[in-house]
Design a protein around this motif. Structure first.
Motif, PDB file in Angstrom:
ATOM      1  N   ASN A   1       0.833  -1.205   0.000  1.00 32.93           N
ATOM      2  CA  ASN A   1       0.000   0.000   0.000  1.00 32.93           C
ATOM      3  C   ASN A   1       0.872   1.261   0.000  1.00 32.93           C
ATOM      4  OD1 ASN A   1      -1.435   2.252   1.720  1.00 32.93           O
ATOM      5  ND2 ASN A   1      -3.064   0.983   0.849  1.00 32.93           N
ATOM      6  N   THR A   2       0.639   2.148  -0.978  1.00 34.84           N
ATOM      7  CA  THR A   2       1.526   3.315  -1.141  1.00 34.84           C
ATOM      8  C   THR A   2       1.421   4.298   0.021  1.00 34.84           C
ATOM      9  OG1 THR A   2      -0.195   4.304  -2.524  1.00 34.84           O
ATOM     10  CG2 THR A   2       1.626   3.214  -3.654  1.00 34.84           C
ATOM     11  N   GLU A   3       0.216   4.479   0.555  1.00 32.14           N
ATOM     12  CA  GLU A   3       0.063   5.408   1.674  1.00 32.14           C
ATOM     13  C   GLU A   3       0.779   4.881   2.921  1.00 32.14           C
ATOM     14  OE1 GLU A   3      -2.974   8.625   3.378  1.00 32.14           O
ATOM     15  OE2 GLU A   3      -3.691   7.190   1.905  1.00 32.14           O
ATOM     16  N   LEU A   4       0.636   3.599   3.173  1.00 31.33           N
ATOM     17  CA  LEU A   4       1.330   3.004   4.316  1.00 31.33           C
ATOM     18  C   LEU A   4       2.841   3.021   4.106  1.00 31.33           C
ATOM     19  CD1 LEU A   4      -1.021  -0.040   5.052  1.00 31.33           C
ATOM     20  CD2 LEU A   4      -0.689   1.968   6.508  1.00 31.33           C
TER      21      LEU A   4
ATOM     22  N   ASP B   1      -1.113  10.493  11.782  1.00 30.26           N
ATOM     23  CA  ASP B   1      -0.897   9.239  11.043  1.00 30.26           C
ATOM     24  C   ASP B   1      -1.893   8.160  11.465  1.00 30.26           C
ATOM     25  OD1 ASP B   1       1.119  10.082   9.305  1.00 30.26           O
ATOM     26  OD2 ASP B   1       2.671   9.796  10.825  1.00 30.26           O
TER      27      ASP B   1
ATOM     28  N   ARG C   1      -4.897   8.951   9.459  1.00 35.24           N
ATOM     29  CA  ARG C   1      -4.688   8.576   8.045  1.00 35.24           C
ATOM     30  C   ARG C   1      -4.884   7.070   7.840  1.00 35.24           C
ATOM     31  NH1 ARG C   1       0.877  10.674   5.760  1.00 35.24           N
ATOM     32  NH2 ARG C   1       0.075   9.699   3.855  1.00 35.24           N
TER      33      ARG C   1
ATOM     34  N   GLU D   1       4.524   5.292   2.485  1.00 39.26           N
ATOM     35  CA  GLU D   1       4.981   6.675   2.731  1.00 39.26           C
ATOM     36  C   GLU D   1       5.109   6.938   4.236  1.00 39.26           C
ATOM     37  OE1 GLU D   1       4.666  10.586   3.851  1.00 39.26           O
ATOM     38  OE2 GLU D   1       2.645   9.834   3.406  1.00 39.26           O
ATOM     39  N   ILE D   2       4.145   6.469   5.004  1.00 38.98           N
ATOM     40  CA  ILE D   2       4.209   6.624   6.466  1.00 38.98           C
ATOM     41  C   ILE D   2       5.406   5.838   7.011  1.00 38.98           C
ATOM     42  CG2 ILE D   2       3.034   6.111   8.651  1.00 38.98           C
ATOM     43  CD1 ILE D   2       0.349   6.572   7.146  1.00 38.98           C
TER      44      ILE D   2
ATOM     45  N   GLN E   1      -8.465   6.039   8.013  1.00 37.72           N
ATOM     46  CA  GLN E   1      -9.221   6.435   6.819  1.00 37.72           C
ATOM     47  C   GLN E   1      -9.039   5.479   5.635  1.00 37.72           C
ATOM     48  OE1 GLN E   1      -7.856  10.493   6.430  1.00 37.72           O
ATOM     49  NE2 GLN E   1      -9.474  11.302   7.773  1.00 37.72           N
ATOM     50  N   LEU E   2      -8.152   4.487   5.793  1.00 34.64           N
ATOM     51  CA  LEU E   2      -7.988   3.471   4.747  1.00 34.64           C
ATOM     52  C   LEU E   2      -9.117   2.427   4.782  1.00 34.64           C
ATOM     53  CD1 LEU E   2      -4.133   2.810   5.040  1.00 34.64           C
ATOM     54  CD2 LEU E   2      -5.301   4.096   3.239  1.00 34.64           C
TER      55      LEU E   2
END
Length: 277
Positions: A201-204, A255, A258, A206-207, A261-262
């Motif tokens: 997952n790209t958002e995870l 975070d 964020r 990045e975190i 929100q997934l």
């Protein structure tokens, strides 16, 4: 939050983080995975009758205790009664079978694996008996939704201490978590990494890069900060070590939001309200 353990409402200490052995077959891989976990600091091991690997888990526990000098009381062992055995006498018998396979004198936690309508109330009565007899330190359920818990507690003498459910950033179970917290029932996550689906997952990602951690570590830390016990599964030593290395950092409130929100209310396992076993 205590780094390593939380306290269930009956006063029993339970580690925040354990290792799960779902779909790990009997044999050297299983024994080595459990022994690696214990060697690297894990004290909680989660199995189930249906996994068919209680004997291997028991072997690993006994070898670990011999090799490390750990006392039985320092380990937290969970198993679960399968759907076919739900009933008063059959649950008592299933418990004894699990205990024998594991080679233990007691379990720390025994769970009803699925909320089979019309069957789980009698099984729960059996768990209450085991608890009153001191054969298990804590009792609970798995895959129970709010209405299952409410139905159970209409007749229960003892409230479940734990509810183990599918829980990950795509299935945050917000209402269930809030309900369990209001009832002092500890939520526990199975399949926290969504059987690996979330590891790209790209958002995870990045975190994770900002904390210099892996995606798996970010998800496990999110579990813990959400007040949810978690039992990631791995048989690879470097992953077992990595998954445990989550007590040295904290996710920011931003975070945490964020990640929440997934949520897509997406399951990888069966729906407890619509399953057929």
């Amino acid at each position: 939050m205590n780094n390593q353990v939380t306290t269930l409402y009956n006063g029993v200490s339970m580690p925040w983080l354990g290792i799960g052995v779902f779909k790990v077959e009997e044999g050297d891989e299983l024994v080595h995975a459990v022994k690696f976990a214990i060697k690297h600091g894990y004290r909680s091991i989660d199995t189930a009758a249906i996994y068919g690997n209680e004997e291997g888990v028991g072997q690993a526990l006994h070898e670990s205790m011999l090799e490390t000098g750990l006392a039985r009381e320092e380990l937290f062992v969970t198993s679960k009664v399968w759907n076919a055995d739900l009933g008063y006498e059959s649950t008592l018998k299933a418990y004894e079978t699990s205990l024998q396979k594991l080679g233990l004198d007691y379990l720390d936690l025994y769970l009803i694996h699925w909320p089979v309508e019309g069957k789980y109330e009698e099984a729960w009565r059996a768990l209450e008996t085991l608890y009153k007899q001191g054969k298990v330190k804590a009792i609970g359920v798995s895959n129970f939704q709010i209405h299952h818990l409410e139905q159970l507690m209409k007749h229960a003498e003892i409230k479940p201490m734990v509810n183990q459910v599918e829980f990950h950033p795509r299935l945050t179970q917000k209402e269930l978590l809030a309900y369990c917290q209001s009832q002092d029932i500890q939520l526990e996550a199975w399949s926290p990494l969504m059987q690996g689906e979330l590891l790209n997952n790209t958002e995870l990602l990045e975190i994770a890069q900002r904390y210099n951690k892996s995606i798996a570590q970010i998800i496990i830390r999110w579990d813990l900060q959400s007040g949810v016990i978690t039992i990631p599964k791995s048989t690879k030593e470097h992953r077992i070590v990595e998954n445990f290395n989550v007590f040295d950092f904290e996710l920011s409130a931003e975070d945490m939001t964020r990640i929440n929100q997934l949520n897509q209310n997406k399951r990888v396992g069966p729906d407890p309200d619509n399953f057929d076993f």
